[in-house]
Scaffold this motif. Structure first.
Motif, short mmCIF file in Angstrom:
data_model
loop_
_atom_site.label_atom_id
_atom_site.label_comp_id
_atom_site.label_asym_id
_atom_site.label_seq_id
_atom_site.Cartn_x
_atom_site.Cartn_y
_atom_site.Cartn_z
N MET A 13 -1.13 7.77 5.16
CA MET A 13 -2.24 6.71 4.91
C MET A 13 -3.29 7.58 5.54
N GLU B 236 0.48 -1.12 0.62
CA GLU B 236 -0.02 0.09 0.11
C GLU B 236 1.04 1.22 0.14
N GLY C 98 0.71 5.82 -0.72
CA GLY C 98 0.57 7.22 -1.09
C GLY C 98 0.55 7.99 -2.41
N ASP D 291 -8.43 -2.09 4.19
CA ASP D 291 -7.61 -3.13 3.38
C ASP D 291 -6.70 -4.01 3.79
N ARG E 232 -1.80 -1.81 -4.30
CA ARG E 232 -2.87 -0.33 -4.58
C ARG E 232 -2.61 0.64 -3.73
N TRP E 233 -2.49 2.16 -5.05
CA TRP E 233 -2.17 3.45 -4.50
C TRP E 233 -4.07 4.28 -4.11
N TYR E 234 -3.00 5.08 -2.82
CA TYR E 234 -3.89 5.53 -1.87
C TYR E 234 -4.31 6.71 -2.15
N ARG F 267 -9.21 3.75 4.91
CA ARG F 267 -9.23 3.03 4.11
C ARG F 267 -8.47 2.14 3.77
N SER F 268 -7.37 2.35 3.87
CA SER F 268 -6.19 1.89 2.83
C SER F 268 -5.68 0.60 4.41
N THR G 195 -3.36 9.61 -0.52
CA THR G 195 -2.73 10.14 0.77
C THR G 195 -1.60 10.86 0.75
#
Length: 242
Positions: free
Chosen positions: A225, A190, A192, A232, A217-219, A228-229, A221
């Motif tokens: 982070m 994960e 941001g 997940d 997965r990229w967020y 949500r991250s 943020t």
């Protein structure tokens, strides 16, 4: 939060660049753990939080979060970032415990000059979890954030007991990149897109070093982070280990 991008020449010589087969993170697994449980710090729906210490490179303070359901559970260790402590990842650790997973957060030293004490402390924490009667030692997971993600990347290649490894906002320095190439357990990255601490190229470098097309997965943020991250990551660990 301070972010470290170091590795000692000794570790590079031992752990990469075609160097020695010696494991620079080896330790004495026969040394007593001296686990002490100081009791319950908090309770919540279905879980209890215990204050614990154990012996490693030095005495390590930890929280162990235990589901109230009986039986043997999978277990996951959480590693905080630079400048942090065992409280930083307590919320996702509690969330994961509600899924029936014993979880543990530890306070790592913030003055370490190499990765060795961080890795050894984490391996000793896995020893603590694996020795518990309520833990299935064949279902151990790991989550690391920032500097803890670099440590988790090393453990991915050097710790065969792990079955699921989450790496959050990890910097792709030489030592983490070398060890993560040896990973055998499933990996979940994960990161941001607005990370102000770890450059985007460094985040990508660590991801690209991993084998076997890991989950990424990229967020939208910053480095810290978001909920949500973390949710997940909790869901992924619970699914992989259960």
């Amino acid at each position: 939060m301070r972010s470290l991008c170091w590795c000692s020449a000794a570790l590079l010589l031992a752990a990469g660049c075609g160097g020695s087969r010696h494991d620079p993170f080896a330790y004495d697994r026969g040394r007593p753990l001296h686990v002490r449980d100081f009791g319950v710090a908090a309770t919540g729906p279905g879980v209890t939080v215990h204050v614990v210490t154990y012996a490693s490179v030095g005495p390590i303070n930890a929280f162990v979060i235990v589901p109230r359901a009986s039986g043997r559970h999978p277990a996951v260790l959480f590693l905080h970032g630079s400048g942090g402590n065992r409280e930083d990842l307590l919320l996702p650790a509690v969330q994961l415990a509600k899924h029936g997973v014993v979880t543990m957060t530890i306070s790592q030293p913030n003055d370490a000059l190499t990765f060795r004490p961080l890795v050894v402390n984490a391996r000793r924490a896995l020893d603590v979890l694996g020795s518990r009667k309520d833990v299935d030692a064949h279902r151990l997971g790991l989550v690391g954030f920032s500097l803890g993600a670099q440590t988790a990347a090393i453990l991915a290649g050097d710790e065969p007991r792990l079955r699921a490894i989450g790496i959050i906002a990890g910097r792709g320095g030489p030592v983490p990149r070398y060890w993560i190439r040896k990973a055998r357990a499933p990996l979940f990255f994960e990161a941001g897109t607005a990370d102000e601490v770890v450059p985007h190229a460094q985040l990508v470098a660590l991801i690209r070093a991993a084998p076997d097309h890991p989950l990424v997965r990229w967020y939208p943020t910053a480095h810290g982070m978001d909920l949500r991250s973390m949710s997940d990551m909790v869901a992924w660990q619970a699914a992989r280990l259960r």
